[in-house]
Design a protein around this motif. Structure first.
Motif, mmCIF file in Angstrom:
data_model
loop_
_atom_site.group_PDB
_atom_site.id
_atom_site.type_symbol
_atom_site.label_atom_id
_atom_site.label_comp_id
_atom_site.label_asym_id
_atom_site.label_seq_id
_atom_site.Cartn_x
_atom_site.Cartn_y
_atom_site.Cartn_z
ATOM 1 N N THR A 42 79.119 0.423 14.351
ATOM 2 C CA THR A 42 78.412 0.190 14.957
ATOM 3 C C THR A 42 79.246 -0.351 16.063
ATOM 4 O O THR A 42 79.400 0.959 17.341
ATOM 5 C CB THR A 42 76.333 0.543 15.369
ATOM 6 O OG1 THR A 42 76.908 0.822 14.108
ATOM 7 C CG2 THR A 42 77.032 1.214 16.692
ATOM 8 N N CYS A 95 82.544 0.890 16.801
ATOM 9 C CA CYS A 95 82.701 2.418 17.371
ATOM 10 C C CYS A 95 82.664 2.396 19.055
ATOM 11 O O CYS A 95 82.148 3.488 19.400
ATOM 12 C CB CYS A 95 81.405 3.190 16.670
ATOM 13 S SG CYS A 95 81.632 3.727 15.071
ATOM 14 N N LEU A 96 82.656 0.796 19.609
ATOM 15 C CA LEU A 96 81.601 1.242 21.057
ATOM 16 C C LEU A 96 83.303 1.938 21.732
ATOM 17 O O LEU A 96 83.117 2.212 22.908
ATOM 18 C CB LEU A 96 82.045 0.233 21.626
ATOM 19 C CG LEU A 96 80.503 -0.951 20.824
ATOM 20 C CD1 LEU A 96 80.471 -2.315 21.014
ATOM 21 C CD2 LEU A 96 79.605 0.292 21.220
ATOM 22 N N LEU A 151 79.927 7.020 17.838
ATOM 23 C CA LEU A 151 79.067 5.861 18.596
ATOM 24 C C LEU A 151 77.433 6.545 18.300
ATOM 25 O O LEU A 151 76.615 5.208 17.810
ATOM 26 C CB LEU A 151 78.933 5.593 19.741
ATOM 27 C CG LEU A 151 78.213 4.511 20.162
ATOM 28 C CD1 LEU A 151 78.758 3.434 19.357
ATOM 29 C CD2 LEU A 151 78.909 3.677 21.543
#
Length: 246
Positions: free
Chosen positions: A168, A171-172, A179
């Motif tokens: 996660t 995914c920023l 995200l």
């Protein structure tokens, strides 16, 4: 006559001697040997075109999460998730792992790592419900107690929670669609882990709801990636979060 032919395996290469003399007198360049290739010259290899494997991986992931999440919510009165074994092993496992390998082929480390890892997750998850592996039976005590089994699933869920949380963070700077999907997936794993350790039904339901939301978002991402201008008049935004050069 056969003895008059130049050494060649192609009949079309044969030129009668009288014709050859005419060519010499008319156009000397026609009989000059081709220019030698410079020793420095190198042929450039053009690799074959490879399709985009991302839609395949997204669709397999969305379908697998959706099915299992509906079972976790006990939708339609379903309380036994064994029907998800086939989906877990083949759609979530084989198909998603294959998509991950092709992501590496096209140079996408993020997609290759995600799809391949979760392909392994789904395959291992499906195995949990196969009696031939005897996983559940190995934990069952003589009085039918399964606490050890549920604790083992809790550890299993905790490990995948850590992996998903790290992913996660990665995914920023991708896009808002990916995200948000991983945010809900992390929550799904958190409550799955809590449920396995506590065996309180509400946590399983919460896990299922978060998984359903995650699957809907991934379905959206799948449509956004698949609906390219050459295939569909519809285009969906994913809201890019990558850091732009100033």
């Amino acid at each position: 006559m056969p003895g008059d032919r130049e050494t060649s395996i192609y009949i079309s290469d044969y030129v009668r001697p009288e014709k050859l003399e005419q060519r010499r007198s008319v156009d000397p360049e026609t009989i000059l040997p081709p220019p030698r290739r410079n020793s420095q010259t190198r042929l450039r290899y053009v690799p074959p075109k490879v399709g985009n494997p991302t839609p395949l991986g997204l669709s397999a992931f969305a379908l697998s999460v959706m099915v299992l999440s509906l079972y976790d919510c006990h939708a339609f009165g379903i309380h036994i998730p064994n029907a998800a074994v086939g989906v877990s092993l083949f759609t979530g496992g084989v198909v998603q792992f294959a998509a991950g390998m092709w992501e590496f082929k096209v140079g996408n480390t993020f997609g290759g790592t995600g799809f391949s890892a979760f392909g392994g997750f789904w395959a291992s998850f499906g195995v949990l419900y196969l009696d031939s592996f005897g996983i559940k039976q190995a934990f069952q005590s003589t009085d039918g107690d399964l606490d050890g089994y549920y604790n083992a699933l809790g550890v299993y869920g905790a490990a995948w929670t850590i992996f998903t949380f790290i992913f996660t963070i990665a995914c920023l700077r991708t896009n808002l669609g990916v995200l948000s999907a991983f945010v809900f997936l992390t929550g799904d794993f958190v409550f799955y882990t809590i449920f396995q350790f506590s065996q309180v039904a509400i946590f399983e339901t919460i896990s299922g709801v978060l998984g359903l939301i995650c699957s809907m978002i991934v379905w959206y991402c799948f449509a956004a990636v698949l609906w390219t201008p050459d295939l569909s008049p519809i285009s969906l935004p994913l809201w890019d979060l990558s850091k732009k050069d100033q």
